[in-house]
Each structure stands twice: as C-alpha cells, then as structure tokens.
Design a protein around this motif. Structure first.
Motif, PDB file in Angstrom:
ATOM      1  N   ASP A  20       0.860  -1.186   0.000  1.00 16.67           N
ATOM      2  CA  ASP A  20       0.000   0.000   0.000  1.00 16.67           C
ATOM      3  C   ASP A  20       0.893   1.232   0.000  1.00 16.67           C
ATOM      4  O   ASP A  20       1.694   1.433   0.922  1.00 16.67           O
ATOM      5  CB  ASP A  20      -0.915  -0.004   1.233  1.00 16.67           C
ATOM      6  N   ASP A  21       0.773   2.058  -1.059  1.00 13.17           N
ATOM      7  CA  ASP A  21       1.697   3.172  -1.208  1.00 13.17           C
ATOM      8  C   ASP A  21       1.585   4.211  -0.098  1.00 13.17           C
ATOM      9  O   ASP A  21       2.535   4.960   0.170  1.00 13.17           O
ATOM     10  CB  ASP A  21       1.517   3.838  -2.571  1.00 13.17           C
ATOM     11  N   ARG A  22       0.436   4.261   0.601  1.00 16.18           N
ATOM     12  CA  ARG A  22       0.291   5.211   1.697  1.00 16.18           C
ATOM     13  C   ARG A  22       1.258   4.901   2.832  1.00 16.18           C
ATOM     14  O   ARG A  22       1.630   5.782   3.619  1.00 16.18           O
ATOM     15  CB  ARG A  22      -1.156   5.223   2.191  1.00 16.18           C
ATOM     16  N   PHE A  23       1.650   3.639   2.922  1.00 16.40           N
ATOM     17  CA  PHE A  23       2.621   3.219   3.918  1.00 16.40           C
ATOM     18  C   PHE A  23       4.023   3.123   3.315  1.00 16.40           C
ATOM     19  O   PHE A  23       5.005   3.540   3.936  1.00 16.40           O
ATOM     20  CB  PHE A  23       2.200   1.876   4.520  1.00 16.40           C
ATOM     21  N   GLU A  24       4.114   2.572   2.106  1.00 13.20           N
ATOM     22  CA  GLU A  24       5.422   2.349   1.505  1.00 13.20           C
ATOM     23  C   GLU A  24       6.178   3.645   1.262  1.00 13.20           C
ATOM     24  O   GLU A  24       7.407   3.697   1.432  1.00 13.20           O
ATOM     25  CB  GLU A  24       5.257   1.566   0.201  1.00 13.20           C
TER      26      GLU A  24
END
Length: 306
Positions: A20-24
């Motif tokens: 998930d890019d919001r975390f990555e």
C-alpha cells in the motif's frame, strides 16, 4: 464439551503482507493479521476471548450483554448453537413492539439465543451486583455463567496472550481496534520485548486506558507489555461513521480485495493511514494490523428472517 478443538479454529491465523503506497512511501511495511479467518462463526478475537470463558462455564448456560449490533452477542449465540449450550443475550435498549429484529439480533435468535431487552439506564448499571441480580432474575438466567459485555474479563485477556505470541518477531508495532479493551490487554502482554501494541478505540470518551489497565491487573497482577491508545479515530462513537471513513474503506477494499468491517476494522486501518501520514512511525517500521472481524451480513448472504 467446551474444548477449543471442537470449534475447529484455524491457528495461528494467517499473516499477510500488504502493498500500500500510503505506507510504503513513508518507508513502512503493513501486515494484516487475519484473525477474521480463525473461525467462520466465532470471528477473530471473539474466538480467543470466548473459548476461555466457555471452559470456565463448564457446561452451564451463558448470559452476556451487548448492543443491538453486537458482534459479541452473535459470537456467543453461535458458540451456544455449536456446543449445545443455552444462551441469553441482554440487549441494551427497549424492544420495539411489532418491529422485526435487525439482521444482527435475528442471527442471534436463529442460533437459539434468548433475547432480553433492558432500558439504557438499567443497562449502565449491569456491573453493580444488585442491578445484575435483578437483570438475571428478569431474564430467567440466575444460574447462568455471566460473560461481560464484549467478552472482556481476566479469562478473555489471558486467552488473547496467544495473539501476541503469534506476532513475536513479525512486527515492531501491532495495532488493534478496541471496544472493551480485552484484546489489547492480552495482546500487549503476549508480545516480545521491543514490540509495542497500539489500540484504536471505536468509542469516544477516553475511558479505555483505565479499563485496559484494570483488565491486565486482574489477569496478570500488574500492567504488562508496552501499549498505548490513540482515541482520535472513533468517528463520533460506536457504530458511527463519516463520509471520509466510508470512502477510505471502499478504497481499501478496491485496492486489496478485502471486505472491510466498518465498526472496528475500518477505523483501525483509517487511523493507521492517518498516523503514517503524520510521520508517527519511524522509517523501517513494520506494522501489523489485527483484522478482528468481517462485514455482517456477509456479501452474498441473506439475513435470517424472524
């Protein structure tokens, strides 16, 4: 009769890596601890909290408490059906004459649970010995084993130790949505040194820290493990949602193909995404989010009629 093996749990529950890019983009790794897959009817933390209470009940009828949409009531009713135990659910609020039960309570009734409705004032006093005795008499459950609201007592807290143990060595932070606090209390105690637990309350009020501390003291004699709470993500209180929360849950479902339960799991994931954006976690942190439930009624199923 009340052996956990008879309930066919899937343990340890799966641990899934989520891209998930919001975390990555913050240098974070997100894992989902799929406790919603432990048992088809006693979902997630409900299995972990109920099984020790079933053992303590030793075959006696069960009586427990919850609101009109309580996951705990449904799980208790299902356990009663599977194990052949009579169950009574004390429901907060007056029954509306002539109105059908909502799908959640209808499922309880279909599983054989007797429903006893009490007014909200009486319900608030359910932990007082005199009020509890009066409720039990009125419900015809004086000889029953009492499981508290949400299933959270010392037995349940000790039952959730295994959840923490299953996550040792897998994450730096383990997060869980909190209602009555029993899962967080046991989870935190079961983690290894250097890991910490984060609770996301789904009710407003700021009372949960004292409750979690009291639960740990009853279960272990003292506060145990490293844990904290962030109570900013309740979205107005229990069973309340906001357009932002709904949009987030729908987006998460589309990204990852995972149905997101709205009362607990959506608020947990929403809170973690917000904390990631705030920079609350150091780069390189692995976060495990405990998925404690799934939507009800489940997609493609019809609610039982009454």
């Amino acid at each position: 009769m009340t052996s956990p093996d008879l309930l066919d749990p899937r343990l340890p529950s799966p641990l899934h890596d989520i891209r998930d890019d919001r975390f990555e983009r913050r240098g974070l790794r997100l894992l989902l601890k799929r406790d919603d897959l432990v048992h088809p009817h006693l979902v997630g933390n409900k299995w972990r909290k109920l099984v020790p209470n079933l053992a303590a009940a030793s075959g006696r009828p069960l009586v427990t408490f919850g609101g009109a949409y309580s996951n705990h009531l449904r799980a208790t009713a299902a356990a009663g059906r599977l194990l052949g135990l009579p169950t009574t659910g004390v429901v907060r609020g007056q029954e509306l004459a002539g109105r059908p039960l909502n799908p959640s309570l209808a499922r309880c009734a279909a599983d054989g649970m007797r429903l006893h409705f009490v007014d909200r004032s009486t319900y608030r006093g359910k932990t007082e010995p005199e009020t509890l005795a009066r409720i039990l008499r009125a419900a015809g459950a004086e000889d029953a084993y009492v499981v508290p609201e949400g299933g959270s007592n010392a037995e349940a807290v000790r039952g959730c130790l295994a959840l923490g143990a299953e996550l040792r060595g897998h994450a730096d932070v383990v997060a869980v949505a909190c209602g009555t606090g029993g899962t967080l209390a046991g989870l935190a105690a079961g983690l290894a040194a250097g890991q910490r637990a984060l609770g996301i309350p789904v009710l407003k009020g700021g009372f949960l820290e004292a409750d979690v501390r009291a639960l740990q003291e009853r279960a272990f004699g003292a506060r145990s493990g490293t844990w904290s709470l962030d109570d900013r993500f309740h979205c107005g209180g229990y069973a309340r949602t906001t357009p932002d929360l709904e949009a987030f849950a729908q987006d998460f479902e589309q990204r990852h193909g995972l149905p997101v339960e709205r009362l607990y799991v959506a608020k947990l994931l929403y809170g973690l995404a917000a904390l990631a954006q705030e920079g609350a976690f150091a780069r390189g942190t692995t976060i495990a989010a405990v998925v404690t439930g799934r939507p009800f009624p489940e997609p493609g199923t019809a609610a039982p009629e009454r």
